[in-house]
Design a protein around this motif. Structure first.
Motif, PDB file in Angstrom:
ATOM      1  N   PHE A 171       0.949  -1.326   0.045  1.00 41.51           N
ATOM      2  CA  PHE A 171       0.080  -0.063   0.343  1.00 41.51           C
ATOM      3  C   PHE A 171       1.043   1.276   0.195  1.00 41.51           C
ATOM      4  O   PHE A 171       0.319   2.176  -0.485  1.00 41.51           O
ATOM      5  CB  PHE A 171      -0.619   0.117   1.311  1.00 41.51           C
ATOM      6  N   SER A 172       2.074   1.082   0.529  1.00 37.60           N
ATOM      7  CA  SER A 172       2.798   2.294   1.132  1.00 37.60           C
ATOM      8  C   SER A 172       4.358   2.948  -0.237  1.00 37.60           C
ATOM      9  O   SER A 172       3.711   3.632  -0.998  1.00 37.60           O
ATOM     10  CB  SER A 172       4.091   2.536   2.088  1.00 37.60           C
ATOM     11  N   GLY A 173       4.315   1.148  -1.420  1.00 41.96           N
ATOM     12  CA  GLY A 173       4.176   1.630  -2.734  1.00 41.96           C
ATOM     13  C   GLY A 173       3.595   2.034  -3.210  1.00 41.96           C
ATOM     14  O   GLY A 173       4.193   2.975  -4.345  1.00 41.96           O
ATOM     15  N   ARG A 174       2.329   1.781  -3.235  1.00 45.11           N
ATOM     16  CA  ARG A 174       0.855   1.754  -4.195  1.00 45.11           C
ATOM     17  C   ARG A 174       1.101   3.393  -4.314  1.00 45.11           C
ATOM     18  O   ARG A 174       1.140   3.982  -5.068  1.00 45.11           O
ATOM     19  CB  ARG A 174      -0.428   0.895  -4.024  1.00 45.11           C
ATOM     20  N   ALA A 175       0.990   3.995  -3.029  1.00 43.65           N
ATOM     21  CA  ALA A 175       0.820   5.641  -2.808  1.00 43.65           C
ATOM     22  C   ALA A 175       1.991   6.392  -3.116  1.00 43.65           C
ATOM     23  O   ALA A 175       2.342   7.537  -3.947  1.00 43.65           O
ATOM     24  CB  ALA A 175       0.655   5.600  -0.800  1.00 43.65           C
ATOM     25  N   VAL A 176       2.651   5.718  -3.483  1.00 43.51           N
ATOM     26  CA  VAL A 176       4.705   6.429  -4.103  1.00 43.51           C
ATOM     27  C   VAL A 176       4.218   6.196  -5.443  1.00 43.51           C
ATOM     28  O   VAL A 176       4.492   7.700  -6.245  1.00 43.51           O
ATOM     29  CB  VAL A 176       5.516   5.866  -3.317  1.00 43.51           C
ATOM     30  N   GLN A 177       4.293   5.374  -5.667  1.00 41.50           N
ATOM     31  CA  GLN A 177       3.696   5.062  -7.603  1.00 41.50           C
ATOM     32  C   GLN A 177       2.533   6.512  -7.717  1.00 41.50           C
ATOM     33  O   GLN A 177       2.792   7.117  -8.850  1.00 41.50           O
ATOM     34  CB  GLN A 177       3.549   4.009  -7.449  1.00 41.50           C
ATOM     35  N   ILE A 178       1.350   6.513  -6.689  1.00 41.78           N
ATOM     36  CA  ILE A 178       0.804   7.032  -7.600  1.00 41.78           C
ATOM     37  C   ILE A 178       0.864   9.033  -7.487  1.00 41.78           C
ATOM     38  O   ILE A 178       0.719   9.627  -8.799  1.00 41.78           O
ATOM     39  CB  ILE A 178      -0.971   7.084  -6.461  1.00 41.78           C
ATOM     40  N   LEU A 179       1.629   8.823  -6.465  1.00 39.54           N
ATOM     41  CA  LEU A 179       2.289  10.095  -6.608  1.00 39.54           C
ATOM     42  C   LEU A 179       3.300  10.827  -7.412  1.00 39.54           C
ATOM     43  O   LEU A 179       3.056  12.084  -8.621  1.00 39.54           O
ATOM     44  CB  LEU A 179       2.605  10.723  -4.842  1.00 39.54           C
ATOM     45  N   LYS A 180       3.552   9.538  -8.281  1.00 44.71           N
ATOM     46  CA  LYS A 180       4.944   9.950  -9.154  1.00 44.71           C
ATOM     47  C   LYS A 180       3.781  10.210 -10.144  1.00 44.71           C
ATOM     48  O   LYS A 180       4.222  10.765 -11.313  1.00 44.71           O
ATOM     49  CB  LYS A 180       5.689   8.340  -9.611  1.00 44.71           C
TER      50      LYS A 180
ATOM     51  N   ILE B 147      -2.130   3.324   7.180  1.00 43.77           N
ATOM     52  CA  ILE B 147      -1.230   3.475   7.128  1.00 43.77           C
ATOM     53  C   ILE B 147      -1.002   3.064   6.075  1.00 43.77           C
ATOM     54  O   ILE B 147      -1.077   1.663   5.329  1.00 43.77           O
ATOM     55  CB  ILE B 147       0.325   3.147   8.145  1.00 43.77           C
ATOM     56  N   PRO B 148      -0.507   3.799   4.388  1.00 41.69           N
ATOM     57  CA  PRO B 148       0.555   5.306   4.194  1.00 41.69           C
ATOM     58  C   PRO B 148      -1.260   6.118   4.619  1.00 41.69           C
ATOM     59  O   PRO B 148      -2.064   5.835   4.435  1.00 41.69           O
ATOM     60  CB  PRO B 148       0.680   5.101   3.224  1.00 41.69           C
ATOM     61  N   GLN B 149      -0.568   7.150   5.135  1.00 46.05           N
ATOM     62  CA  GLN B 149      -1.477   8.083   5.339  1.00 46.05           C
ATOM     63  C   GLN B 149      -1.193  10.130   4.382  1.00 46.05           C
ATOM     64  O   GLN B 149       0.208   9.784   4.826  1.00 46.05           O
ATOM     65  CB  GLN B 149      -1.830   8.856   6.333  1.00 46.05           C
TER      66      GLN B 149
ATOM     67  N   SER C  26      -4.614   4.772   0.554  1.00 45.58           N
ATOM     68  CA  SER C  26      -3.656   4.572  -1.001  1.00 45.58           C
ATOM     69  C   SER C  26      -5.030   4.362  -1.164  1.00 45.58           C
ATOM     70  O   SER C  26      -4.948   4.661  -2.348  1.00 45.58           O
ATOM     71  CB  SER C  26      -2.496   3.546  -1.121  1.00 45.58           C
ATOM     72  N   ASP C  27      -6.137   3.194  -0.781  1.00 45.07           N
ATOM     73  CA  ASP C  27      -6.987   3.465  -1.944  1.00 45.07           C
ATOM     74  C   ASP C  27      -8.513   5.104  -2.042  1.00 45.07           C
ATOM     75  O   ASP C  27      -8.108   4.940  -3.347  1.00 45.07           O
ATOM     76  CB  ASP C  27      -8.544   2.522  -1.200  1.00 45.07           C
ATOM     77  N   ILE C  28      -7.781   5.578  -1.484  1.00 50.26           N
ATOM     78  CA  ILE C  28      -8.692   7.115  -1.406  1.00 50.26           C
ATOM     79  C   ILE C  28      -7.769   7.518  -2.659  1.00 50.26           C
ATOM     80  O   ILE C  28      -7.974   8.456  -3.872  1.00 50.26           O
ATOM     81  CB  ILE C  28      -8.850   8.290  -0.482  1.00 50.26           C
ATOM     82  N   MET C  29      -6.478   7.850  -2.593  1.00 49.74           N
ATOM     83  CA  MET C  29      -5.537   8.696  -3.069  1.00 49.74           C
ATOM     84  C   MET C  29      -5.751   7.358  -4.694  1.00 49.74           C
ATOM     85  O   MET C  29      -5.515   8.328  -5.786  1.00 49.74           O
ATOM     86  CB  MET C  29      -4.298   7.964  -2.976  1.00 49.74           C
ATOM     87  N   MET C  30      -5.764   6.114  -4.612  1.00 51.08           N
ATOM     88  CA  MET C  30      -5.931   5.788  -6.485  1.00 51.08           C
ATOM     89  C   MET C  30      -7.416   6.369  -6.509  1.00 51.08           C
ATOM     90  O   MET C  30      -8.109   6.580  -8.270  1.00 51.08           O
ATOM     91  CB  MET C  30      -6.582   4.101  -6.383  1.00 51.08           C
ATOM     92  N   GLU C  31      -8.628   6.198  -6.115  1.00 54.20           N
ATOM     93  CA  GLU C  31      -9.795   6.927  -6.705  1.00 54.20           C
ATOM     94  C   GLU C  31      -9.728   8.095  -6.916  1.00 54.20           C
ATOM     95  O   GLU C  31     -10.228   8.906  -7.785  1.00 54.20           O
ATOM     96  CB  GLU C  31     -11.119   6.612  -5.187  1.00 54.20           C
ATOM     97  N   MET C  32      -9.679   9.176  -5.728  1.00 53.31           N
ATOM     98  CA  MET C  32      -8.736  11.030  -6.902  1.00 53.31           C
ATOM     99  C   MET C  32      -8.110  10.490  -8.161  1.00 53.31           C
ATOM    100  O   MET C  32      -8.160  11.392  -8.197  1.00 53.31           O
ATOM    101  CB  MET C  32      -8.534  11.517  -5.300  1.00 53.31           C
ATOM    102  N   TYR C  33      -6.825   9.352  -7.839  1.00 51.41           N
ATOM    103  CA  TYR C  33      -6.251  10.032  -8.811  1.00 51.41           C
ATOM    104  C   TYR C  33      -6.973   9.680  -9.959  1.00 51.41           C
ATOM    105  O   TYR C  33      -6.664  10.353 -11.578  1.00 51.41           O
ATOM    106  CB  TYR C  33      -5.140   9.019  -8.547  1.00 51.41           C
ATOM    107  N   GLU C  34      -7.662   8.512  -9.925  1.00 50.01           N
ATOM    108  CA  GLU C  34      -8.533   7.774 -11.157  1.00 50.01           C
ATOM    109  C   GLU C  34      -9.513   9.284 -11.594  1.00 50.01           C
ATOM    110  O   GLU C  34      -9.765   9.020 -13.116  1.00 50.01           O
ATOM    111  CB  GLU C  34      -8.784   6.941 -10.799  1.00 50.01           C
TER     112      GLU C  34
END
Length: 104
Positions: free
Chosen positions: A32-41, A74-76, A87-95
């Motif tokens: 999940f932390s790895g996915r959060a970093v990838q979303i930001l990138k 975590i992550p937050q 990371s789930d909310i980050m992915m929804e917001m990214y999409e």
């Protein structure tokens, strides 16, 4: 406010993009932390502009961040002092394109 909560508050307020995660941006220690970093990138955020806090190195921060945000996982991610989510909310917001707008 406890010392830990004050430390977290200072970190949140003094960093434009702050990610509490397991591991580091260059070496995440959970998927999940790895996915959060990838979303930001993927949003075009330069890795050096992401301030990360490795919760595995500080048990007080690891427990305290959950109380600080009233969020159990975590992550937050925090942007400009505002709690965004995990990371789930980050992915929804990214999409939906919303995360890119918040980061712009």
């Amino acid at each position: 406010m406890s010392d830990t909560q004050q430390r977290i508050d200072e970190l949140v307020k003094s960093n434009e993009i702050l990610l509490f995660m397991k591991g580091t941006a260059s070496f995440p220690q959970c998927g999940f932390s790895g996915r959060a970093v990838q979303i930001l990138k993927a949003c075009g955020v330069e890795p050096k502009s992401i301030k990360t806090v490795n919760v595995l190195e500080d048990a007080e921060i690891r427990a305290g961040i959950k109380d600080y945000s009233s969020w159990p996982t975590i992550p937050q991610l925090y942007i400009k002092g505002e709690f965004i989510g995990g990371s789930d909310i980050m992915m929804e917001m990214y999409e939906s394109g919303e995360l890119q707008k918040v980061l712009a």
